[in-house]
Design a protein around this motif. Structure first.
Motif, mmCIF file in Angstrom:
data_model
loop_
_atom_site.group_PDB
_atom_site.id
_atom_site.type_symbol
_atom_site.label_atom_id
_atom_site.label_comp_id
_atom_site.label_asym_id
_atom_site.label_seq_id
_atom_site.Cartn_x
_atom_site.Cartn_y
_atom_site.Cartn_z
ATOM 1 N N THR A 54 39.897 41.332 58.222
ATOM 2 C CA THR A 54 39.713 41.817 56.855
ATOM 3 C C THR A 54 38.632 41.021 56.140
ATOM 4 O OG1 THR A 54 42.088 42.326 56.875
ATOM 5 C CG2 THR A 54 40.951 42.505 54.773
ATOM 6 N N PHE A 55 38.571 39.732 56.384
ATOM 7 C CA PHE A 55 37.515 38.875 55.838
ATOM 8 C C PHE A 55 36.127 39.389 56.198
ATOM 9 C CE2 PHE A 55 34.611 35.640 57.552
ATOM 10 C CZ PHE A 55 34.169 35.036 56.375
ATOM 11 N N GLN A 56 35.997 39.935 57.405
ATOM 12 C CA GLN A 56 34.682 40.388 57.842
ATOM 13 C C GLN A 56 34.128 41.504 56.954
ATOM 14 O OE1 GLN A 56 32.674 39.078 59.947
ATOM 15 N NE2 GLN A 56 34.071 37.528 60.765
ATOM 16 N N TYR A 57 34.985 42.211 56.247
ATOM 17 C CA TYR A 57 34.476 43.207 55.293
ATOM 18 C C TYR A 57 33.529 42.549 54.294
ATOM 19 C CZ TYR A 57 34.275 47.021 51.944
ATOM 20 O OH TYR A 57 33.822 48.032 51.123
ATOM 21 N N PHE A 58 33.861 41.331 53.902
ATOM 22 C CA PHE A 58 33.092 40.618 52.878
ATOM 23 C C PHE A 58 32.034 39.705 53.478
ATOM 24 C CE2 PHE A 58 37.322 41.587 51.364
ATOM 25 C CZ PHE A 58 37.037 42.289 50.206
ATOM 26 N N TYR A 396 37.387 46.167 60.308
ATOM 27 C CA TYR A 396 37.686 45.294 59.175
ATOM 28 C C TYR A 396 39.185 45.263 58.881
ATOM 29 C CZ TYR A 396 32.643 45.532 58.445
ATOM 30 O OH TYR A 396 31.275 45.459 58.612
ATOM 31 N N GLY A 397 39.993 45.334 59.932
ATOM 32 C CA GLY A 397 41.430 45.280 59.745
ATOM 33 C C GLY A 397 42.025 46.663 59.546
ATOM 34 N N PHE A 398 43.148 46.710 58.860
ATOM 35 C CA PHE A 398 43.810 47.994 58.627
ATOM 36 C C PHE A 398 42.978 48.859 57.684
ATOM 37 C CE2 PHE A 398 47.426 45.205 59.753
ATOM 38 C CZ PHE A 398 47.915 45.930 60.829
ATOM 39 N N TYR A 399 42.885 50.142 58.017
ATOM 40 C CA TYR A 399 42.158 51.070 57.152
ATOM 41 C C TYR A 399 42.892 51.232 55.824
ATOM 42 C CZ TYR A 399 39.395 52.307 61.269
ATOM 43 O OH TYR A 399 38.556 52.263 62.357
ATOM 44 N N ASP A 400 42.214 51.825 54.874
ATOM 45 C CA ASP A 400 42.691 51.831 53.494
ATOM 46 C C ASP A 400 44.011 52.570 53.313
ATOM 47 O OD1 ASP A 400 42.053 51.126 50.669
ATOM 48 O OD2 ASP A 400 42.156 53.297 50.427
ATOM 49 N N GLY A 419 40.213 43.012 49.706
ATOM 50 C CA GLY A 419 40.202 41.634 49.204
ATOM 51 C C GLY A 419 41.574 41.020 48.998
ATOM 52 N N PRO A 420 42.485 41.710 48.305
ATOM 53 C CA PRO A 420 43.803 41.105 48.070
ATOM 54 C C PRO A 420 44.576 40.793 49.343
ATOM 55 C CG PRO A 420 43.414 42.874 46.503
ATOM 56 C CD PRO A 420 42.297 42.937 47.509
#
Length: 458
Positions: A54-58, A396-400, A419-420
Motif C-alpha cells: 500500500t505504501f508503494q502507491y505513494f 498497491y495492496g487491496f483494491y479500493d 493512505g489511512p
C-alpha cells in the motif's frame, strides 16, 4: 452534501506503469514466496506485506514532478488515461505520513524519504494557495489548481488540514536531525504558520470548508460536527499565528452542544450526532481521517470519549455487515467494512443502513480500523488475502472496493483510501504517527484550549 461522500466530479481513469523500489527491505522474490505459501505467512509478515504494498502507491505510484500522491490509479484501464497528473492535498497528506512509515519499516532509507519529502514541500511552497490553504486538487506538473467543481477552485480547509496533520508529523520526525533534515522541518513550520484559519471563519464562529478568489464564499459550507473534520478545528485552535478562539469550536463545530445525540445499535452506543447518519453512524472514514495523527486513545472533551466513539462506530459497522439485513453475498465476520469509496455505479458513501448499504465492501474500512478492532480487522485482512486474493489484491495492496453480489472487482485505487491503511496499521503496531503528532507543542496547547483530555498532554 459532503464531497468526500458525494463528490461532484465523475471519477475518471488512470493507467500508469507500476515499478517497485529496489530498496525494499523485503525483496520481490521473498514476497512471491510468501504469496505462494499463504498458509505459512505469519500475521506480522502479512501486516508488513499489506503496509509495504500500500505504501508503494505513494512511492513508486506518485506523480513525478510534485512527488505527491495521484488522486487515483486505475490498473484496469477501463477509462481513458487523462488525469495522471492530478494530485491531491488530502490524500497527499496521508501519503507523507506513509513515507515516514516506509522509513521506519525499511521500505526506503531515511535519506530517500527526506529527498522525496523535500520535493513535496518544494511543490507545496510554490503551488497555488489561498490565504495559506491549498486546494483539493492541483495539476502536479504546474502547481495550478484543478477545480474540484465549478465553484470549488480555491482553498479547501479540510483537505489542507489533512495535509498539515501529515506535515507536522514530518516536522517532528526530522526536527532534531542533521542540517538538511532541520532545514526541511523549518520549511514545514513556515507553511503551517501561513495557513490563515481566521480567514476561513468568514467573520463567524464557525470554519468554512471553501473559499475561492473567483466565487468567494459561494460554496457556503460551514463545517459542523460530527463528521471527518475534527482535525481541522484542532489545528485551527492550535495555530500559533492565525489561531481561532475556543468559541469557534464550541459554537461552530459542536453547535452549542447539539453535536450530542445518543443512539444504540447492536449493543454499541454512539454519543455524537453523525451528520445525516444518526441511526447507525457514518461511513468509517469518519473514524480514520482526523485520527491518523490525533491520538484517540484517552482523548476526551465535554462531548465525547473519542476512543469509545470510534470503536463503537466500527463495531456497529461490522455488526451490520454480519447481520446483513439486505442479504448481500459475501458479507460476514470475515468480510465487512462500509465507507466512502468507488461503487458499482460511480462513487458512493457506503455506510450501515437499509438505503446506504449498496453491497460494496471497501477494504480500507476494516484495515484502517485496525487500532479499534484488531482481531476483527485482521480476520478480514487474512480472508481477503488468502481467499479472494486474485480478485481484490494488486500492485498497491487491496483494491479500493468490490461487490460479490454484483461480481464486481475493479482494479482501482484512491489515494484518500490507501493512505489511512498504512498509517492506522502502523499506529496499531507502534503508535508512530500518533506519538509524532501529539508531541507538537502547539497541538498540546490547542487541545488544552478546547478543553480536551489526553494522556499526551503535559
Amino acid at each position: 452534501m459532503q464531497k468526500h461522500i458525494f463528490p461532484t466530479m465523475l471519477m475518471t481513469a488512470l493507467l500508469l506503469p507500476v515499478l517497485f523500489s529496489c530498496n525494499q527491505q523485503q525483496t520481490a522474490e521473498q514476497t512471491d514466496q510468501q504469496e505462494q505459501a499463504t498458509d505459512s505467512i505469519s500475521t506480522d509478515s502479512l501486516y508488513t506485506l499489506v503496509q509495504e504494498r500500500t505504501f508503494q502507491y505513494f512511492w513508486d505510484g506518485a506523480e513525478p514532478n510534485s512527488g505527491l500522491a495521484r488522486e487515483r490509479f486505475h490498473v484496469d484501464g477501463e477509462y481513458p488515461q487523462n488525469d495522471k497528473h492530478i494530485v491531491t492535498s488530502g490524500g497527499g497528506g496521508f501519503g507523507v505520513m506513509a513515507i515516514l512509515v516506509g522509513i521506519e519499516r525499511g521500505f526506503i532509507t531515511r535519506e530517500e524519504g527526506r529527498q522525496r519529502l523535500d520535493k513535496i514541500v518544494r511543490f507545496l511552497e510554490t503551488s497555488d494557495r489561498f490565504h495559506g490553504a491549498w486546494p483539493h486538487w492541483w495539476n502536479g506538473e504546474t502547481g495550478k489548481v484543478k477545480p474540484f467543481s465549478p465553484k470549488d477552485n480555491g482553498g479547501d480547509l479540510v483537505e489542507t488540514s489533512f495535509m498539515l496533520q501529515g506535515l507536522l508529523c514530518v516536522r517532528q520526525y526530522f526536527r532534531d536531525g542533521n542540517a538538511e533534515e532541520k532545514e526541511l522541518a523549518a520549511r514545514i513550520d513556515k507553511l503551517w504558520k501561513e495557513v490563515d484559519f481566521n480567514w476561513y471563519r468568514n467573520g463567524k464562529n464557525v470554519l468554512y470548508w471553501h473559499w475561492s478568489p473567483d466565487h468567494a464564499w459561494a460554496m457556503n459550507f460551514p463545517v459542523q460536527g460530527y463528521n471527518e473534520c475534527l482535525i481541522m478545528y484542532v489545528l485551527a485552535a492550535s495555530s500559533p499565528t492565525h489561531g481561532v478562539p475556543a468559541a469557534v469550536y464550541h459554537e461552530g463545530w459542536a453547535r452549542n452542544g447539539a453535536i450530542n445525540a445518543t443512539t444504540t445499535q447492536f449493543g454499541y452506543t454512539l454519543h455524537l450526532k453523525h451528520n445525516g447518519a444518526e441511526e447507525y453512524g457514518g461511513p468509517l472514514f469518519w473514524a480514520h481521517y482526523s485520527y491518523l495523527g490525533l491520538d484517540p486513545r484517552g482523548l476526551k472533551d465535554r462531548y465525547a470519549n473519542y476512543w469509545e466513539e470510534n470503536t463503537n462506530q466500527t463495531l456497529i459497522n461490522r455488526a451490520w455487515c454480519v447481520e446483513n439485513p439486505n442479504g448481500f453475498k459475501g458479507y460476514g465476520p470475515e468480510s465487512w467494512g462500509l465507507t466512502s469509496s468507488y461503487s458499482v455505479k460511480g462513487y458512493a458513501g457506503h455506510a450501515p443502513g437499509p438505503k446506504r448499504d449498496r453491497g460494496v465492501i471497501s477494504p480500507t474500512a476494516a484495515l484502517s480500523s485496525m487500532p479499534y478492532t484488531p482481531e476483527y480487522s485482521q480476520q478480514a485482512m487474512r480472508h481477503w488475502y488468502e481467499t479472494l486474493r486474485d480478485k481484490v489484491w494488486g500492485p498497491y495492496g487491496f483494491y479500493d472496493a468490490f461487490s460479490e453480489t454484483d461480481n464486481w472487482y475493479p482494479q482501482r485505487y484512491l489515494a484518500i483510501d490507501q493512505g489511512p491503511i498504512v498509517v492506522m496499521m502502523e499506529n496499531h503496531r507502534t503508535g508512530l504517527l500518533w506519538n509524532l503528532f501529539m508531541s507538537c507543542p502547539e497541538i498540546q496547547a490547542g487541545l488544552k484550549k478546547l478543553g480536551f483530555e489526553s494522556p499526551h498532554l503535559k
